[in-house]
Scaffold this motif. Structure first.
Motif, PDB file in Angstrom:
ATOM      1  N   VAL A 458       0.626  -1.273  -0.580  1.00 36.99           N
ATOM      2  CA  VAL A 458       0.273  -0.041  -0.105  1.00 36.99           C
ATOM      3  C   VAL A 458       0.837   1.123   0.116  1.00 36.99           C
ATOM      4  O   VAL A 458       0.439   2.119  -0.817  1.00 36.99           O
ATOM      5  CB  VAL A 458      -0.960  -0.353   1.194  1.00 36.99           C
ATOM      6  CG1 VAL A 458      -1.524   1.454   1.448  1.00 36.99           C
ATOM      7  CG2 VAL A 458      -2.041  -1.438   1.110  1.00 36.99           C
ATOM      8  N   GLY A 459       1.840   1.183   0.925  1.00 32.48           N
ATOM      9  CA  GLY A 459       2.971   1.968   1.086  1.00 32.48           C
ATOM     10  C   GLY A 459       3.037   2.130  -0.766  1.00 32.48           C
ATOM     11  O   GLY A 459       3.912   3.703  -1.148  1.00 32.48           O
ATOM     12  N   LEU A 460       4.172   1.470  -1.439  1.00 38.69           N
ATOM     13  CA  LEU A 460       4.705   1.563  -2.814  1.00 38.69           C
ATOM     14  C   LEU A 460       3.381   2.745  -3.846  1.00 38.69           C
ATOM     15  O   LEU A 460       3.555   2.644  -4.744  1.00 38.69           O
ATOM     16  CB  LEU A 460       4.738   0.562  -3.198  1.00 38.69           C
ATOM     17  CG  LEU A 460       6.587  -0.517  -2.103  1.00 38.69           C
ATOM     18  CD1 LEU A 460       6.834  -1.861  -2.710  1.00 38.69           C
ATOM     19  CD2 LEU A 460       7.571   0.936  -2.937  1.00 38.69           C
ATOM     20  N   SER A 461       2.338   1.663  -3.282  1.00 39.38           N
ATOM     21  CA  SER A 461       1.244   2.367  -4.301  1.00 39.38           C
ATOM     22  C   SER A 461       1.202   3.845  -4.279  1.00 39.38           C
ATOM     23  O   SER A 461       0.187   4.892  -4.762  1.00 39.38           O
ATOM     24  CB  SER A 461      -0.005   1.804  -4.449  1.00 39.38           C
ATOM     25  OG  SER A 461      -1.110   1.803  -2.522  1.00 39.38           O
ATOM     26  N   LEU A 462       1.340   4.654  -3.269  1.00 37.62           N
ATOM     27  CA  LEU A 462       0.827   5.803  -2.456  1.00 37.62           C
ATOM     28  C   LEU A 462       2.518   6.595  -2.771  1.00 37.62           C
ATOM     29  O   LEU A 462       1.792   7.568  -3.385  1.00 37.62           O
ATOM     30  CB  LEU A 462       0.285   6.099  -1.167  1.00 37.62           C
ATOM     31  CG  LEU A 462      -0.680   5.116   0.303  1.00 37.62           C
ATOM     32  CD1 LEU A 462       0.264   5.547   0.994  1.00 37.62           C
ATOM     33  CD2 LEU A 462      -1.595   5.974  -0.553  1.00 37.62           C
ATOM     34  N   LEU A 463       3.743   6.586  -3.539  1.00 36.26           N
ATOM     35  CA  LEU A 463       4.386   6.556  -3.958  1.00 36.26           C
ATOM     36  C   LEU A 463       4.333   6.420  -5.925  1.00 36.26           C
ATOM     37  O   LEU A 463       5.339   6.790  -6.076  1.00 36.26           O
ATOM     38  CB  LEU A 463       5.520   6.135  -3.630  1.00 36.26           C
ATOM     39  CG  LEU A 463       6.402   6.448  -1.564  1.00 36.26           C
ATOM     40  CD1 LEU A 463       6.999   5.359  -1.423  1.00 36.26           C
ATOM     41  CD2 LEU A 463       5.789   7.312  -1.339  1.00 36.26           C
ATOM     42  N   ALA A 470       6.670   2.380  -8.144  1.00 36.83           N
ATOM     43  CA  ALA A 470       7.161   1.593  -7.069  1.00 36.83           C
ATOM     44  C   ALA A 470       5.531   0.846  -7.896  1.00 36.83           C
ATOM     45  O   ALA A 470       5.202  -0.029  -6.354  1.00 36.83           O
ATOM     46  CB  ALA A 470       6.434   2.627  -6.674  1.00 36.83           C
ATOM     47  N   GLY A 471       4.765   1.393  -8.453  1.00 36.37           N
ATOM     48  CA  GLY A 471       2.825   1.002  -8.524  1.00 36.37           C
ATOM     49  C   GLY A 471       3.277  -0.926  -8.621  1.00 36.37           C
ATOM     50  O   GLY A 471       2.522  -2.019  -8.928  1.00 36.37           O
ATOM     51  N   LYS A 472       4.323  -1.287  -9.729  1.00 39.97           N
ATOM     52  CA  LYS A 472       4.697  -2.636 -10.468  1.00 39.97           C
ATOM     53  C   LYS A 472       5.378  -3.671  -9.136  1.00 39.97           C
ATOM     54  O   LYS A 472       4.876  -4.106  -9.243  1.00 39.97           O
ATOM     55  CB  LYS A 472       5.976  -1.861 -11.591  1.00 39.97           C
ATOM     56  CG  LYS A 472       5.299  -1.334 -12.879  1.00 39.97           C
ATOM     57  CD  LYS A 472       6.667  -1.343 -13.536  1.00 39.97           C
ATOM     58  CE  LYS A 472       5.730  -0.505 -14.647  1.00 39.97           C
ATOM     59  NZ  LYS A 472       7.078  -0.679 -15.654  1.00 39.97           N
ATOM     60  N   ILE A 473       5.961  -2.535  -8.576  1.00 35.56           N
ATOM     61  CA  ILE A 473       6.567  -3.773  -7.464  1.00 35.56           C
ATOM     62  C   ILE A 473       4.727  -4.349  -6.589  1.00 35.56           C
ATOM     63  O   ILE A 473       5.420  -5.339  -5.978  1.00 35.56           O
ATOM     64  CB  ILE A 473       7.746  -3.089  -6.513  1.00 35.56           C
ATOM     65  CG1 ILE A 473       8.749  -2.564  -7.322  1.00 35.56           C
ATOM     66  CG2 ILE A 473       8.251  -3.317  -5.214  1.00 35.56           C
ATOM     67  CD1 ILE A 473       9.943  -1.432  -7.010  1.00 35.56           C
ATOM     68  N   ALA A 474       4.538  -2.877  -6.118  1.00 39.32           N
ATOM     69  CA  ALA A 474       3.536  -3.221  -5.061  1.00 39.32           C
ATOM     70  C   ALA A 474       2.542  -4.411  -5.499  1.00 39.32           C
ATOM     71  O   ALA A 474       2.367  -5.049  -4.544  1.00 39.32           O
ATOM     72  CB  ALA A 474       2.443  -1.991  -5.066  1.00 39.32           C
ATOM     73  N   GLY A 506      -7.642  -8.140   0.908  1.00 40.96           N
ATOM     74  CA  GLY A 506      -8.430  -7.710  -0.030  1.00 40.96           C
ATOM     75  C   GLY A 506      -8.653  -6.186  -0.197  1.00 40.96           C
ATOM     76  O   GLY A 506      -8.099  -5.512  -1.266  1.00 40.96           O
ATOM     77  N   LEU A 507      -8.452  -5.343   1.062  1.00 39.68           N
ATOM     78  CA  LEU A 507      -8.275  -4.292   1.159  1.00 39.68           C
ATOM     79  C   LEU A 507      -7.158  -3.662   0.553  1.00 39.68           C
ATOM     80  O   LEU A 507      -7.147  -2.546   0.173  1.00 39.68           O
ATOM     81  CB  LEU A 507      -8.161  -3.580   2.542  1.00 39.68           C
ATOM     82  CG  LEU A 507      -9.305  -3.252   3.383  1.00 39.68           C
ATOM     83  CD1 LEU A 507      -9.103  -3.131   5.108  1.00 39.68           C
ATOM     84  CD2 LEU A 507     -10.787  -2.726   2.836  1.00 39.68           C
ATOM     85  N   ALA A 508      -5.931  -4.261   0.178  1.00 39.28           N
ATOM     86  CA  ALA A 508      -4.872  -4.491  -0.057  1.00 39.28           C
ATOM     87  C   ALA A 508      -5.236  -4.205  -1.609  1.00 39.28           C
ATOM     88  O   ALA A 508      -4.423  -2.910  -2.291  1.00 39.28           O
ATOM     89  CB  ALA A 508      -3.543  -4.318   0.276  1.00 39.28           C
ATOM     90  N   ALA A 513      -4.914  -1.136  -6.564  1.00 37.51           N
ATOM     91  CA  ALA A 513      -6.276  -0.815  -7.717  1.00 37.51           C
ATOM     92  C   ALA A 513      -6.864   0.262  -8.023  1.00 37.51           C
ATOM     93  O   ALA A 513      -6.314   0.977  -9.443  1.00 37.51           O
ATOM     94  CB  ALA A 513      -6.829  -1.972  -8.377  1.00 37.51           C
ATOM     95  N   ARG A 514      -6.656   0.763  -6.643  1.00 40.32           N
ATOM     96  CA  ARG A 514      -7.583   2.670  -7.428  1.00 40.32           C
ATOM     97  C   ARG A 514      -6.429   3.280  -7.819  1.00 40.32           C
ATOM     98  O   ARG A 514      -6.690   4.243  -8.826  1.00 40.32           O
ATOM     99  CB  ARG A 514      -8.058   3.049  -5.755  1.00 40.32           C
ATOM    100  CG  ARG A 514      -9.729   1.736  -5.657  1.00 40.32           C
ATOM    101  CD  ARG A 514      -9.760   3.140  -4.957  1.00 40.32           C
ATOM    102  NE  ARG A 514     -11.920   2.333  -4.819  1.00 40.32           N
ATOM    103  CZ  ARG A 514     -12.581   3.179  -5.493  1.00 40.32           C
ATOM    104  NH1 ARG A 514     -12.411   4.026  -6.364  1.00 40.32           N
ATOM    105  NH2 ARG A 514     -13.690   1.894  -5.730  1.00 40.32           N
ATOM    106  N   ARG A 515      -5.332   2.866  -6.979  1.00 40.76           N
ATOM    107  CA  ARG A 515      -3.823   4.050  -7.090  1.00 40.76           C
ATOM    108  C   ARG A 515      -3.056   4.004  -8.441  1.00 40.76           C
ATOM    109  O   ARG A 515      -2.771   5.024  -9.097  1.00 40.76           O
ATOM    110  CB  ARG A 515      -2.779   4.368  -5.905  1.00 40.76           C
ATOM    111  CG  ARG A 515      -3.247   4.244  -4.756  1.00 40.76           C
ATOM    112  CD  ARG A 515      -3.645   5.866  -4.602  1.00 40.76           C
ATOM    113  NE  ARG A 515      -2.901   6.338  -4.577  1.00 40.76           N
ATOM    114  CZ  ARG A 515      -2.963   7.436  -4.574  1.00 40.76           C
ATOM    115  NH1 ARG A 515      -3.719   8.443  -4.950  1.00 40.76           N
ATOM    116  NH2 ARG A 515      -1.577   7.810  -4.812  1.00 40.76           N
TER     117      ARG A 515
END
Length: 524
Positions: A458-463, A470-474, A506-508, A513-515
């Motif tokens: 989740v932290g990576l998606s925020l970055l 960062a999204g790919k690694i998330a 599931g929340l993650a 996905a939204r980020r």
């Protein structure tokens, strides 16, 4: 009739003839009749048969040349020639036909030259292999020297006539002969040094001649296979040499391949990228193999010093010229690899983590200040070394995470590849450090690891707005977390912890996905 009147009459007859020819041509044109061309004389029978018989003739000639070589072998087996003379005469026989092939190439008879040169190369390679492995007439060192001599004899006409075919013949014959001698004698070191010397020579001669990559990369491929064989046989105690000899041979292998881009860089000569990649691979295999042997009872001090020396030479070549070309980038990578391989042999693991972490920040800062994104390649290499050295200590991993994060903040987006490596290293350092601090019972331990992976993803998606990768690694972390749920949480956890893990996972997924695909608010 007077002569003057005869001349006038002759001129009038010529005028009439020309007029008739003109009239006939106009009549043919009106009737659509084309003039009939005179039939061409039939080609001589020899000229008609030359094209169909040339291949058969050359094949027959090659068979006769091979037969001459077998005559020398038969004389040696019948003791008409001493063994040493038989081997020497056989090698001279092959070199003689290589010279004949070179003369044919200079005359422009390419087909004849290729057949003669290839036949002579087969004779030489077969002679060296049989004399070494079957009849034991020469040792592997002499075999390596003979392979080098034959290769040079083939490369001379290749260079003089810019012949790709002869360069390919030299590469194929040298590779097959070296590998055959190494396998047949179980002594790969002389073959490794021979094929390396020939490969470096061929690569150096190919600069500016635009020979295909498969010609210049065939010998490096053979060299890598022999180097890996040397490493494996040494680690399993199957090689008769001392560890010092093996380590030195591998370091020479790396140094020779690295010397080519260093010299060409200093001479401002261009080098194709496949050859540059080969130099980096040679450093990884040669220095890395020597380091592995040094760790298992070898000579770590000597290998470490030699590796750092190669690294220093490479960096000198990088900064000696101002051009920032592909060769400079490749030398930065090679220098970083050799330093990362050599330093652990000289420095304790506890100190290595902090040294590598500082080097990570230093090279990132140099890349930014000099506006040279390729310098961040060294930063990425040092971050990997710092992570490997700090795996045993959570505190050291926190240092690695901090250094990698600072390097990411320092580097520019132009160094995308290095930033991705730094981001992976920082992520792995954070995950391993966080998991190491877990001290709960086994069922909660599975949940705690899931929490760590979810929080980091989740932290990576925020970055993602700041760091595209960062999204790919998330997303990769979420896939790994899903596999962990199936293997560990469902098997070891209680109902409560399993429900909590599934809810968090599931929340993650929803957040990541939204980020990754933000929903745009429609405008009115």
């Amino acid at each position: 009739m007077p002569e003057k009147e005869f001349t006038v009459l002759q001129d009038r007859l010529d005028d009439v003839e020309r007029s008739l020819r003109t009239l006939q041509a106009r009549i043919d044109m009106l009737e659509g009749v084309s003039p009939v061309a005179a039939p061409a004389p039939p080609a001589p029978a020899a000229a008609q048969k030359e094209q169909s018989l040339i291949d058969a003739t050359l094949i027959g000639k090659s068979v006769l040349i091979v037969g001459g070589g077998y005559v020398l072998r038969a004389m040696t087996e019948l003791n008409l020639l001493p063994n040493a003379f038989g081997v020497a005469f056989g090698l001279l026989y092959a070199l003689f036909w290589i010279g004949i092939a070179g003369r044919a190439l200079r005359r422009g008879s390419a087909a004849v030259a290729i057949f003669d040169g290839a036949t002579a190369a087969v004779i030489a390679a077969s002679l060296i292999w049989e004399a070494t492995t079957r009849f034991h007439l020469i040792n592997t060192t002499a075999a390596g020297a003979m392979i080098v001599a034959v290769a040079i004899a083939l490369l001379v006409p290749a260079v003089r006539n810019s012949s790709t075919a002869f360069a390919l013949i030299a590469a194929v014959a040298s590779s097959l002969a070296s590998i055959g001698v190494a396998l047949g004698s179980e002594d790969p070191i002389p073959s490794l040094l021979a094929v390396t010397a020939i490969g470096v020579l061929l690569l150096s001669l190919s600069i500016g001649r635009h020979w295909p990559a498969y010609v210049t990369l065939l010998l490096p491929g053979a060299g890598h296979s022999l180097a890996l064989t040397v490493i494996a046989m040494t680690l399993f105690d199957k090689l008769a040499y001392s560890t010092a000899t093996t380590e030195l041979s591998l370091m020479v292998f790396a140094a020779l391949w690295l010397a080519v881009p260093i010299v060409l860089r200093l001479r401002n000569a261009e080098m194709p990228w496949p050859a540059l990649a080969q130099s980096i691979a040679a450093v990884l295999v040669g220095c890395g193999g020597a380091a592995a042997i040094a760790f298992h009872g070898g000579h770590p001090l000597a290998v470490g010093v030699l590796s750092l020396f190669l690294s220093a030479l490479s960096f000198v070549a990088v900064f000696a010229r101002g051009e920032r070309d592909v060769a400079a980038n490749a030398l930065i990578a090679a220098a970083s690899l050799s330093a990362v391989i050599g330093l652990p042999l000289l420095v304790p693991t506890s100190a290595l983590t902090f040294i590598a972490a500082m080097a990570t920040i230093l090279f990132a800062a140099l890349g930014r200040s000099l506006r040279w994104p390729a310098l961040t390649i060294a930063s990425a290499c040092w971050s990997i070394a710092a992570f490997a050295a700090g795996l045993e200590s959570p505190v050291a991993l926190v240092v690695v995470f901090t250094a990698a994060a600072m390097a990411i903040a320092i580097t520019t987006p132009a160094a995308s590849g290095s930033r991705l490596v730094l981001l992976v290293v920082s992520t792995m350092s954070l995950i391993v450090a966080a998991v190491s601090f877990v001290t709960f019972t086994q069922p909660l331990l599975a949940l705690d690891r899931t929490v760590v992976l979810v929080v980091v993803a989740v932290g990576l998606s925020l970055l993602t707005p700041l760091l595209h990768d960062a999204g790919k690694i998330a997303r990769v972390l979420l896939v790994l977390c899903g596999i962990k749920l199936l293997i560990e949480d469902l098997r070891l956890g209680h109902a409560t912890t399993i429900v909590a893990a599934l809810v968090l996972y599931g929340l993650a997924i929803v957040i990541v996905a939204r980020r990754a695909s933000p929903v745009k608010t429609p405008t009115l």
